[in-house]
Design an enzyme around this catalytic site. Sequence first.
Site, short mmCIF file in Angstrom:
data_model
loop_
_atom_site.label_atom_id
_atom_site.label_comp_id
_atom_site.label_asym_id
_atom_site.label_seq_id
_atom_site.Cartn_x
_atom_site.Cartn_y
_atom_site.Cartn_z
N ARG A 1 3.69 -7.97 -10.11
CA ARG A 1 3.23 -8.13 -8.72
C ARG A 1 1.79 -8.62 -8.66
NH1 ARG A 1 3.70 -3.07 -5.76
NH2 ARG A 1 2.69 -4.32 -4.18
N VAL B 1 -2.74 -4.70 -0.73
CA VAL B 1 -3.47 -4.61 -1.99
C VAL B 1 -3.71 -5.99 -2.60
CG1 VAL B 1 -2.57 -2.29 -2.48
CG2 VAL B 1 -1.30 -4.29 -3.30
N ASP B 2 -3.34 -7.05 -1.84
CA ASP B 2 -3.27 -8.40 -2.43
C ASP B 2 -4.57 -9.21 -2.36
OD1 ASP B 2 -3.34 -9.34 0.29
OD2 ASP B 2 -1.16 -9.19 0.40
N HIS C 1 -5.35 1.18 0.75
CA HIS C 1 -4.47 1.52 -0.38
C HIS C 1 -4.93 0.88 -1.68
CE1 HIS C 1 -1.04 2.52 2.70
NE2 HIS C 1 -1.96 3.46 2.64
N CYS D 1 -9.60 2.63 -15.32
CA CYS D 1 -9.42 3.45 -16.52
C CYS D 1 -8.94 4.84 -16.09
CB CYS D 1 -10.75 3.55 -17.26
SG CYS D 1 -10.71 4.66 -18.67
N GLY E 1 2.04 -6.54 11.36
CA GLY E 1 2.85 -6.66 10.14
C GLY E 1 2.97 -5.38 9.33
C1 BJW Z 1 6.32 -9.17 9.60
C2 BJW Z 1 6.53 -10.40 8.99
C3 BJW Z 1 5.83 -11.47 9.51
C4 BJW Z 1 7.71 -8.98 7.92
N1 BJW Z 1 5.01 -11.29 10.54
N2 BJW Z 1 5.51 -9.02 10.63
C5 BJW Z 1 2.60 12.51 7.66
C6 BJW Z 1 3.94 12.47 7.97
C7 BJW Z 1 4.90 12.17 7.01
C8 BJW Z 1 4.54 11.89 5.69
C9 BJW Z 1 3.20 11.91 5.38
C10 BJW Z 1 2.26 12.22 6.34
N3 BJW Z 1 1.04 12.15 5.76
C11 BJW Z 1 1.18 11.79 4.47
C12 BJW Z 1 2.49 11.66 4.19
C13 BJW Z 1 3.08 11.27 2.87
C14 BJW Z 1 3.04 9.79 2.59
C15 BJW Z 1 3.81 9.07 3.68
O1 BJW Z 1 3.29 8.53 4.62
N4 BJW Z 1 5.14 9.05 3.55
C16 BJW Z 1 5.99 8.41 4.54
C17 BJW Z 1 6.62 7.14 3.91
C18 BJW Z 1 7.03 9.38 4.98
N5 BJW Z 1 1.67 9.29 2.51
C19 BJW Z 1 0.98 9.37 1.37
O2 BJW Z 1 1.44 9.90 0.36
C20 BJW Z 1 -0.42 8.82 1.38
N6 BJW Z 1 -1.29 9.81 0.84
C21 BJW Z 1 -1.67 10.89 1.52
O3 BJW Z 1 -1.39 11.06 2.67
O4 BJW Z 1 -2.42 11.75 0.76
C22 BJW Z 1 -2.78 13.02 1.30
C23 BJW Z 1 -3.60 13.70 0.24
C24 BJW Z 1 -4.82 14.26 0.59
C25 BJW Z 1 -5.59 14.89 -0.39
C26 BJW Z 1 -5.13 14.94 -1.70
C27 BJW Z 1 -3.93 14.37 -2.05
C28 BJW Z 1 -3.17 13.76 -1.08
C29 BJW Z 1 -0.53 7.62 0.44
C30 BJW Z 1 0.29 6.47 0.88
C31 BJW Z 1 0.23 5.38 -0.18
C32 BJW Z 1 1.18 4.23 0.11
N7 BJW Z 1 1.29 3.42 -1.04
C33 BJW Z 1 2.04 2.16 -0.95
C34 BJW Z 1 2.06 1.49 -2.33
C35 BJW Z 1 0.71 0.89 -2.66
C36 BJW Z 1 0.71 0.27 -4.02
C37 BJW Z 1 1.65 -0.88 -4.15
O5 BJW Z 1 1.40 -1.96 -3.59
O6 BJW Z 1 2.68 -0.72 -4.81
O7 BJW Z 1 1.41 1.32 0.01
S1 BJW Z 1 3.70 2.38 -0.32
C38 BJW Z 1 3.70 0.90 0.63
O8 BJW Z 1 3.79 1.26 2.03
C39 BJW Z 1 2.31 0.27 0.43
C40 BJW Z 1 1.97 -0.19 1.82
O9 BJW Z 1 0.59 -0.36 1.96
C41 BJW Z 1 2.54 0.94 2.66
C42 BJW Z 1 2.79 0.54 4.09
O10 BJW Z 1 3.70 -0.50 4.16
P1 BJW Z 1 3.49 -1.68 5.21
O11 BJW Z 1 2.26 -2.41 4.88
O12 BJW Z 1 3.65 -1.15 6.56
O13 BJW Z 1 4.67 -2.67 4.82
P2 BJW Z 1 6.22 -2.50 5.15
O14 BJW Z 1 6.93 -3.30 4.14
O15 BJW Z 1 6.63 -1.10 5.32
O16 BJW Z 1 6.37 -3.18 6.57
C43 BJW Z 1 6.24 -4.57 6.75
C44 BJW Z 1 6.44 -4.90 8.21
O17 BJW Z 1 6.13 -6.26 8.38
C45 BJW Z 1 7.87 -4.68 8.69
O18 BJW Z 1 7.82 -3.94 9.90
C46 BJW Z 1 8.38 -6.11 8.97
O19 BJW Z 1 9.20 -6.20 10.11
C47 BJW Z 1 7.11 -6.85 9.23
N8 BJW Z 1 7.12 -8.27 8.91
N9 BJW Z 1 7.46 -10.24 7.96
C48 BJW Z 1 4.90 -10.05 11.08
N10 BJW Z 1 5.99 -12.73 8.96
#
Ligand code: BJW
Length: 268
Positions: A84, A121-122, A137, A145, A207
Amino acid sequence: MPESSGQSELTAAAGALARARRVAVLTGAGVSAESGLRTFRGATAADLPADMQALWKEFDPMRLATPEAFDADPAMVTRWYDWRRLGCLAAEPNPGHRALATLEGRLGGASGSFHLLTQNVDRLHQKAGSRNVVELHGSIIEWRCVRTGRAFLPPPEPFESFPPPSPHAAGAVLRPNVVWFGEALPEAALAAAYAAAESCDLFMSVGTSSVVYPAAGFLDVASANGAVTIEVNREPTPISERVDHCLLGRSGEVLPALLRAAFDADAR
Ligand code: BJW
């Protein structure tokens, strides 16, 4: 006008944007979809080829995007992230990224009245010219490291071993400098994001599926503080019903149209 956005909704959102003095924008993977990068979630899009469907439909996030997954199989996890990383390095910003850089040029600067909060992250926002970018993120372009925590910018070639060795500590390895599920977001980024959400008079969510917290909660913080809210997404999300203006369509089309309608006298 983008095909799926109603003209009246676009005009109303543009009016709000033209009046706004302090703007915060939250972006997600959808903004980079038109740069050829896969999103994580989203309905299967009939207009997309199989290799552009959402990542989490093909890969299990619990086996790749958690610290436990890295501990269990660092080779597999780092191979996937290197694949990626190279895709992100090869990608170019699209008109959506460029529109947000233009918006910052118009509103930002010393007064700090524009904040771009990205879950991406890109690094494509920076490549498009955005300057005040808060990386919630982390970044896949940087690795760190596992022993010292020091960040490292690897050269743009594939790694030769998995996990790659750390240049900062003998015997230690590198991991991508991203935030996995269950990990805390960088403290400074989180504080900057809450401050921007609390103080803006217009908040735009672009997005993102709005399901990953804490980022998904920023819109409500802004709204509770009186900000006008706008969503740009190609499909409805959990926040669509509660934003002031929901613009359905591709961000690479909707954002330039929104800016034209807001700021281009000829377009009004
Ligand atoms: C278009 C389009 C076009 C397409 N034009 N639109 C409260 C409630 C429930 C759960 C939790 C909560 N608080 C925390 C949690 C747990 C968890 C969480 O949220 N889980 C849920 C999934 C249920 N959160 C965490 O664990 C976070 N940490 C945390 O809260 O820590 C607390 C803590 C405190 C102290 C000590 C320890 C802990 C961390 C979250 C990390 C997310 N990581 C990822 C991976 C990053 C690395 C990698 O790249 O691999 O981040 S997961 C992934 O999802 C990535 C993204 O940034 C993130 C969000 O996704 P995003 O950007 O919204 O993308 P998509 O794909 O979901 O959506 C794309 C959208 O675009 C779609 O709607 C399409 O329709 C649209 N689209 N083409 C416009 N052309």
